[in-house]
Design a protein around this motif. Sequence first.
Motif, mmCIF file in Angstrom:
data_model
loop_
_atom_site.group_PDB
_atom_site.id
_atom_site.type_symbol
_atom_site.label_atom_id
_atom_site.label_comp_id
_atom_site.label_asym_id
_atom_site.label_seq_id
_atom_site.Cartn_x
_atom_site.Cartn_y
_atom_site.Cartn_z
ATOM 1 N N LEU A 52 0.809 -1.220 0.000
ATOM 2 C CA LEU A 52 0.000 0.000 0.000
ATOM 3 C C LEU A 52 0.841 1.268 0.000
ATOM 4 C CD1 LEU A 52 -2.631 -1.214 2.616
ATOM 5 C CD2 LEU A 52 -3.075 -0.804 0.183
ATOM 6 N N LYS A 80 -5.934 -3.368 8.614
ATOM 7 C CA LYS A 80 -6.815 -2.946 9.704
ATOM 8 C C LYS A 80 -7.110 -4.093 10.654
ATOM 9 C CE LYS A 80 -9.014 0.767 7.076
ATOM 10 N NZ LYS A 80 -10.210 1.205 6.342
ATOM 11 N N GLU A 134 -5.923 -3.410 -3.438
ATOM 12 C CA GLU A 134 -5.930 -2.262 -2.528
ATOM 13 C C GLU A 134 -6.979 -2.455 -1.440
ATOM 14 O OE1 GLU A 134 -5.600 2.525 -2.824
ATOM 15 O OE2 GLU A 134 -7.038 1.571 -4.182
ATOM 16 N N ASP A 190 -5.769 -3.241 2.437
ATOM 17 C CA ASP A 190 -6.185 -2.220 3.378
ATOM 18 C C ASP A 190 -7.001 -2.855 4.492
ATOM 19 O OD1 ASP A 190 -6.471 0.609 4.173
ATOM 20 O OD2 ASP A 190 -8.590 0.277 3.722
#
Length: 326
Positions: free
Chosen positions: A196, A325, A317, A321
Amino acid sequence: MKLSAYSHSPGAHCGSASLRNLADFYGWGFSESVCFGLGSGLGFGYYERGPASRIIMGRNGGLETGYFETLGIDYDERSGQKWESAWNDVRESLADGVPVMLFVDLYYLDYFKSDTHFGPHILLCVGIDGDEVLLSDSEFDSIKRLPVSHLRDAWNSDYGFGPLDNRWLVVRDPTVETPFETAAETAIERTATMLLSPDDGDWKTQGIDGIRQFADDLPAWTELEDTSWCARFAYQNIERRGTGGGAFRRLYADFLDEAASEVGLQEDVPTQLYDIADDWTHLSTTLKNASEAEGEEQAQLLENASDQANAIADREEAFFDGLRKL
């Protein structure tokens, strides 16, 4: 002189299979996919130098060292030595009963019978017999022999993703200092961050930004002098050449599957990445077809490949992502 305690096994990828063979040798008990994951081996790079004028790669260059650092295993790595000094160090390690990881250009490995320079190819040196060196190479079912003089050429080649510079690595203390759960969480976080928010380094573009740059450039590949070879090599670097299929994504999904219970991942997380790996495989088929086409047909296939690659970038992506998290 051969390491009697060493047992060779082939594998999907040269780097992770070599790490797995070291794990077997030292009793760490990790599968190849776990070795790949703990080394944060997954990545993407788009490069403008190598066997073709445009190169992609689905792993990053820090797999091997990242593995040892994540697990807290003491190792020694050298490069840039003159041949005599580096070779003496390898001989001393073997005499001490320690296998040595080497980074080479497979063009000079006789048993490959390859007419393409490709490096670094990672393998383990596990013995010397007269004028031959004994190599544990993941692509083959048994230990291979190579004249020492040919190893010298392979080990110091200027071809590949950068000069190889007689690079070698050995384990100094096989004690694993970091618990698996902690190591796995650290490795997953690092992988997501590198994809990322990458550090481009020597690559044109890395990470998901690199996938998008690759996708956007694909239609313009028709202007290159080696369009068909670029498309062919990209296909090979997604689906063949030791990737485990799907641009290394299947190998990493296997790691997530094995580590899921330890790090608290939901069951559908590895499945999502397996699906993305399938998308990469479909892209590789389009690129293979483009490599065999000409004119307007080739141009249309590269346009299709561009659309596929951009869609993959979007999926990756969102996936990484979410993984970061978690």
